[in-house]
Design an enzyme around this catalytic site. Structure first.
Site, mmCIF file in Angstrom:
data_model
loop_
_atom_site.group_PDB
_atom_site.id
_atom_site.type_symbol
_atom_site.label_atom_id
_atom_site.label_comp_id
_atom_site.label_asym_id
_atom_site.label_seq_id
_atom_site.Cartn_x
_atom_site.Cartn_y
_atom_site.Cartn_z
ATOM 1 N N TRP A 49 0.821 -1.210 0.000
ATOM 2 C CA TRP A 49 0.000 0.000 0.000
ATOM 3 C C TRP A 49 0.856 1.261 0.000
ATOM 4 O O TRP A 49 0.340 2.377 -0.193
ATOM 5 C CB TRP A 49 -0.954 0.009 1.198
ATOM 6 N N GLU A 60 1.945 -1.545 13.146
ATOM 7 C CA GLU A 60 2.049 -3.005 13.131
ATOM 8 C C GLU A 60 2.569 -3.569 14.446
ATOM 9 O O GLU A 60 2.729 -4.790 14.567
ATOM 10 C CB GLU A 60 2.945 -3.437 11.974
#
Length: 753
Positions: free
Chosen positions: A358, A487
């Site tokens: 992305w 993350e």
């Protein structure tokens, strides 16, 4: 700070051959031309540690990684860009002794990556007994003829007596990848041809159990030299070699050029067509000198730099940083092929598999919109449209409607093998939609979103409408079980960024539906019931907020404020970077943020938030952010600049601009952070210069960092080319090409003619 490379405005230079830094040097001196690329490893054999990597755009292989706890919906494989034929090999012997810089006595060593002209030069002097010989290696990957690699080696005999020189120019398909668990070779040689003064081979990727495409590669080497060709036996079934010999008198110099042409089955249907193309291109360049080939290549780079270069006066570190970033970004991708995209490591290493993330839509597209023709960005949008069937497949694998664009892909099918990525990091879907909005917003061209782009947008909207769930307790729509941009937290509920962006996608889809062209409107067939449901989700989307220590916070996820919110500044520095020091369990329980999360959403829509909202959230989240993602610093720099926190904005610019040059996170040896190299340009243009588009009007609100004397850049906007210059006396904007335009500069209307 001890730097491996010197600070120079247009060059990356080192005079130190340090075996411990060898992989770092190879990463830093990588070359690419969009079609193929290579790490800066040596042409000749090097017996110490090295990572030899040559990669081809769009050529990949499914890694057979599979774990015992496989679940329904997991991808079948982890796709990876594979190491290609080593076509640059040139072993050299002096008086019969092979040159090996790992063991030889050398002096006058130099590496020089010329970013202005995209050429890598290496030189050294080697002493073997009474023989003393100086070498200069030059190479470039042509952007004029993308299938062409050109090398030149100059050999100067500094000895008092003649020396015998042997050059063994080899091409070898017996290559491996380090970052995978292959238990067999993935190239099989179909044919070889070895003549006295040229050689060729054709290889094909081996069949795989997943039915993904096989790729065929044809490659040929030819030479220009005064050295004499010597007949040699073919060294192995998957190698070809040409040998050249000569006696070099004391003080004499000779050169040998190696021209390699490489084609792939991405562009040709048959082996015969591949080899014919190689022959045709080889014949075409055979009569052209090295200098003329290089001049054509350099002229195209000059045209790129004329638009894209950002000049900075007063800081060579900053100047080198922005140019290095743009150079490596454009070496990876310049919009020539809508089947290709931008891997996080580009052609510089194997980590992340060389696949599309992305990152492209979030960080690369705004840069290409600013410094290239809109057709370049349009090809990135087409890339996703061409893979929409894969996005439908990915959503179906999760039991959901609509289109789920992959976190990692080569062909549209998700090919990442970590559950917290494949299942949970679904926020990437919204950024695919945001890229369509961004293109439309900057260029003013609505044709894509009204045409093919509408299918992408509506597919994503349908995914979100199915992925949310309704909470009767709170009368809100929620999204549970996700990983946000941070993350360092997995399987969380109501990630603010994910929810905010899902809401925005549904709103944007409703806004564009009335203007979608008839063909696509009929194909999409969005019902009134769908529209009603989308609006209900928009009206009732849950977005966590809280007051915390005098700040009004958009809460990163449901339980984030329950954590021990000790700032990063209070950690023992020995614990950093966390991802190299702490267990994963420790990281997941901590409050520490890998990269912008809430702030990512505020960056996308920076004008949608009040000054207090931006300040409160920045001042809360930035002290908890470890910036261990290469994508982190630029977002923080831009928001800090927007808040007039100039010192913090500059600090974050320096981090993003010199992330690899100074190896900030101690992870550049395995490849550069290509998609993060957008951050320096974004920090200057959107941060320091305050570029915004509001109600179709272009705005700038520039400031000059204290350590700088001046900066200037050029910028495309709706068919115009502008030049922005900022110095100690103020700022100016000049219209270089295009129709007159009224802009806002520091709150004042300015008519440009």
């Amino acid at each position: 700070m001890k730097r491996t490379f010197e600070v120079q405005p247009w060059n990356v230079v080192s005079h130190d051959l340090n075996q411990d830094d060898k992989r770092l040097q190879e990463s830093m001196t990588s070359l690419g031309n969009g079609y193929m690329g290579m790490r800066g490893f040596f042409e000749e054999d090097y017996s110490a540690d090295t990572l030899q990597g040559l990669y081809l755009g769009g050529v990949w292989y499914p890694d057979k990684t599979r774990v015992g706890w496989w679940k329904n919906g997991y991808p079948e494989y982890f796709g990876k860009a594979i190491n290609a034929v080593n076509y640059i090999k040139m072993n050299i012997a002096i008086n019969g002794e092979k040159v090996d810089l790992a063991t030889d006595e050398i002096s006058d060593f130099s590496l020089d990556l010329d970013m202005k002209n995209a050429q890598f030069t290496r030189s050294f002097t080697v002493t073997k007994g009474a023989a003393k010989v100086a070498f200069k290696f030059e190479r470039f990957l042509s952007i004029e003829i993308q299938e062409l690699s050109v090398q030149r080696v100059s050999i100067n005999n500094l000895s008092d007596a003649a020396v015998d020189v042997t050059v063994d120019a080899n091409m070898n398909a017996d290559v491996v990848n380090e970052d995978s668990n292959y238990d067999e070779h993935f190239w099989s040689t179909l044919s070889t041809k070895q003549e006295l003064d040229r050689a060729s081979l054709v290889t094909k990727t081996t069949p795989n159990p997943f039915g993904t495409p096989q790729f065929t590669v044809a490659v040929e080497q030819r030479f220009v030299t005064d050295l004499a060709p010597k007949a040699v036996e073919q060294p192995a079934a998957d190698e070809v070699s040409n040998e050249f010999v000569g006696s070099l008198a004391a003080g004499a110099t000779t050169t040998i050029e190696k021209r390699v042409v490489l084609t792939t089955s991405r562009d040709y249907d048959t082996e015969a067509a591949l080899t014919a193309a190689v022959q045709e291109i080889g014949d075409k360049v055979a009569g052209i000198s090295y200098d003329d080939l290089f001049a054509a290549h350099a002229a195209k780079w000059a045209a790129r730099w004329e638009i894209a270069d950002v000049t900075i006066e007063g800081s060579d570190e900053a100047q080198q940083g922005i140019r290095f970033n743009l150079f490596q970004l454009f070496s990876t991708y310049y919009g020539d092929d809508s089947r290709l995209n931008i891997g996080p490591k580009g052609f510089t290493g194997e980590k992340y598999g060389g696949a599309t993330y992305w990152d492209t839509e979030a960080f690369a597209i705004p840069v290409y919109l600013g410094v290239t023709d809109p057709s370049v960005t349009k090809n990135l949008l087409k890339y996703r449209y061409q893979q929409i069937e894969g996005a439908y497949h990915n959503a179906k694998q999760q039991g959901l409607k609509g289109a789920l664009y992959p976190m990692v892909t080569f062909d549209g099918i998700e090919c990442h093998n970590e559950w917290e990525i494949t299942f949970e990091e679904i926020h990437r879907n919204s950024t695919i939609a945001f890229a369509i909005y961004n293109y439309t917003h900057i260029t003013g061209d609505k044709s894509w979103v009204q045409g093919d782009g509408s299918e992408v947008l509506i597919g994503i909207a349908r995914f979100w409408a199915d992925r949310v769930h309704y909470s009767a307790l709170k009368d809100k729509y929620m999204i549970h079980g996700v990983t946000g941009p941070n993350e360092y937290e997995n399987n969380i509920n109501n990630n603010w960024y994910t929810n905010y962006m899902a809401k925005w996608v549904l709103q944007y889809a409703l806004e564009i539906l009335p203007d979608v062209d008839d063909k696509n409107a009929a194909k999409l067939a969005v019902t009134d019931a769908e529209k009603t449901k989308w609006q209900e989700i928009i009206d009732k989307m849950y977005l966590g907020e809280a007051d915390y220590e005098g700040k009004h916070i958009f809460v990163q996820h449901d339980t984030y404020l329950d954590k021990d919110l000790t700032p990063v500044a209070e950690l023992d520095p020995a614990n950093l970077p966390l991802n190299q020091k702490w267990s994963w369990d420790h990281i997941l329980r901590s409050p520490y943020i890998k990269q912008a999360d809430v702030l990512q959403g505020m960056y996308y829509f920076i004008d949608n938030f009040t000054e207090k909202e931006k300040a409160d959230n920045f001042n809360f989240y930035e002290p908890l952010t470890v910036h261990e993602s290469s994508l982190s610093a630029s977002v923080h720099s831009i928001i800090a600049a927007d808040l007039h926190m100039e010192d913090k904005a500059v600090e974050m610019y320096e981090r993003t601009a010199r992330l690899d040059l100074d190896n900030y996170n101690n992870d550049t040896s395995d490849g550069l952070h290509i998609t993060a190299m957008t951050g320096a340009w974004l920090s200057i243009v959107q941060g320091f210069a305050g570029m915004r588009v509001r109600n179709d009007e272009l705005h700038f609100a520039p400031f000059l960092p204290k350590a700088w004397d001046k900066y200037h850049f050029r910028f495309y906007f709706r068919g115009r080319l502008l030049e922005v210059a900022v110095d100690k006396a103020g700022s100016s904007v000049t219209l270089l090409k295009g129709e007159p335009l009224t802009i806002d500069l520091d709150g004042q209307k300015l008519e440009l003619k």
